[in-house]
Write a protein that holds these residues in place. Structure first.
Motif, short mmCIF file in Angstrom:
data_model
loop_
_atom_site.label_atom_id
_atom_site.label_comp_id
_atom_site.label_asym_id
_atom_site.label_seq_id
_atom_site.Cartn_x
_atom_site.Cartn_y
_atom_site.Cartn_z
N GLU A 339 1.17 -1.19 -0.29
CA GLU A 339 0.13 0.65 -0.31
C GLU A 339 1.24 1.01 0.60
N LYS A 343 0.41 3.74 -3.36
CA LYS A 343 0.01 5.21 -2.56
C LYS A 343 1.60 6.10 -2.77
N GLU A 345 3.32 6.87 -0.88
CA GLU A 345 4.56 7.32 0.25
C GLU A 345 6.16 6.46 0.49
#
Ligand SMILES: [Zn+2]
Length: 459
Positions: A339, A343, A345
């Motif tokens: 994830e 995303k 990040e």
């Protein structure tokens, strides 16, 4: 001469600045410890998690209760956001209490063995398996014996090396028997496997843990035997043939959805850069999952609690991540990294506490070689600040749940707790709240908080 004078004034100035900065840091770290020891919540949380919820194997109702509790507790801290991150986890159930006994021994008669089925074990046929046992000390020995193991029960009995200071290293040197032994024995037609418990103690507690079978192999009954009874079996085998009967009732059910629990304080300057602290919320289905890894979870929650308490406004976003399914799959850790990547990040650093809640001894660091040297050099400059608390910074392993972040060039750290008693309780009915010392648990949380703050300022 002028140049030299200039340089020495210049370096004096730099030194003075450094000294001021570290003095400020030392004072701040002192206030972290003051707050952890006088107002910390982690011990109270640990008690709730252990006593009101209890053990929480992946896919169980109890795991869901733990996740709900963790979310509402994080919600009460006034963080910027708290949420569930879903992932699919395996669901292995023990079923009825397993049993094993030595049967009709010339010297012992029928003798009940203290056992626990390993996570991933198969069920025995109704009425149990009943066969002669063969003792081995390694997987290589299984390969050498080959077809001679057909119809037999293989007994893995290589002890953890008691002479090693680091019991984690001793565990690493013996645990291949538990993880891969039963499948290797089954490959040659063995009908069951017994594995000596992973502990340096001689006692009556069997230690469960994961054992793995390839998808194309049906799991045989695989159990851990207490170290005392491993000694009984081994001594008996020197005198006579030994026949053992094992009954297990385990089942593998379809995967189910579970959740890692995440709480965060948003960064004031670089909100898309993250420093995470975490532990794993699942445990085995015995005891209370106190040291493994209730401690790591409540310490990670405490990091955010202390930052709020101290009004520390981080530059980077700081996350507490309570991972799902470390024990038998790592689904939560894998999903988290996936994830993060999806995303976009940037995970600057991640810290894990999964070595028990005993007295903290320091941190070990690892990471992709493209970032490691530079980051480790920075971290080593904090050694003086940690010395007051008897913490040593060094290279070494971090944690299973954060390991998938390594590929994303995250600087990884593991909290090292005193390892001497950890394997007395690990994966047993003895891993209960009473074995956790309040002060030691809180000191671990304070150490983690201090490291996060230094990372936020300087990494
Ligand atoms: Zn653990």
């Amino acid at each position: 001469m002028k140049k030299i004078l200039f340089l020495s004034i210049f370096s004096f100035f730099i030194l003075k600045i450094n000294a001021q900065t570290s003095n400020e840091d030392a004072l701040f770290i002192k206030s972290v410890y003051d707050n952890a020891l006088s107002k910390g919540q982690c011990y109270r949380w640990e008690e709730y998690l252990c006593k009101k919820i209890g053990n929480r194997v992946s896919g169980s109702e109890n795991y869901n209760r733990a996740a709900n509790w963790a979310k509402s507790t994080l919600d009460s801290l006034g963080l910027d956001s708290v949420w569930f991150q879903p992932c699919m986890v395996p669901r292995w159930v023990r079923g009825k209490k397993e049993e094993a006994k030595i049967i009709k021994s010339a010297s012992l008669g029928n003798f009940k063995l203290e056992i626990l089925a390993l996570g991933g074990s198969g069920a025995s046929p109704k009425g149990g398996v009943n066969a002669e046992i063969i003792e081995v000390k390694s997987l290589d020995e299984v390969d050498q014996l080959g077809d001679k193991l057909k119809g037999k029960i293989v007994f893995f009995n290589r002890p953890m090396d008691n002479t090693l200071f680091n019991t984690g290293q001793a565990y690493g040197g013996a645990v291949d028997q538990r993880v891969a032994g039963p499948a290797r024995a089954a490959k040659y037609g063995a009908v069951a496997a017994i594995v000596r418990s992973m502990t340096t103690l001689l006692d009556d507690f069997p230690h469960t843990g994961t054992t793995q079978f390839p998808d194309n192999q049906s799991p045989i009954p695989a159990v851990a035997v207490s170290t005392n009874h491993a000694e009984v079996l081994s001594a008996l085998l020197k005198k006579e043939k030994v026949q053992v009967e094992i009954k297990t009732f385990c089942e593998k059910l379809p995967d189910v959805q579970a959740y890692s629990v995440i709480g965060q304080i948003k960064g004031s300057e670089k909100s898309n850069e993250f420093i995470s602290v975490g532990g794993h919320l699942d445990s085995w289905d015995v005891g209370e999952g106190a040291h493994d890894d209730g401690s790591g979870c409540v310490q990670s929650m405490e990091v955010l609690y202390l930052m709020k308490k101290l009004n520390y406004r981080p530059k980077h976003t700081i996350r507490c991540v309570l991972f799902a399914n470390e024990e038998n799959g790592l689904a939560g850790g894998k999903k988290y990294a996936e994830e993060a990547l999806r995303k976009g990040e940037i995970h600057l650093a991640a810290i894990e506490s999964d070595g028990g809640g005993n007295s903290p001894r320091g941190f070990s660091f690892e990471g992709d070689e493209s970032i490691f040297t530079e980051k480790f050099k920075k971290a080593m400059q904090w050694q003086d600040l940690f010395e007051t608390y008897s913490l040593i910074l060094k290279k070494g392993g971090s944690g299973a749940d954060i390991s998938p972040l390594k590929k994303q060039k995250t600087f990884l750290a593991g909290l090292n707790a005193d390892p001497q008693r950890y394997f007395d309780y690990h994966h047993t009915n003895a891993d209960t709240f009473e074995k956790v010392n309040e002060r030691e648990l809180k000191l671990g949380a304070a150490a983690m908080t201090s490291l996060v703050i230094l990372m936020d300022k300087y990494l």
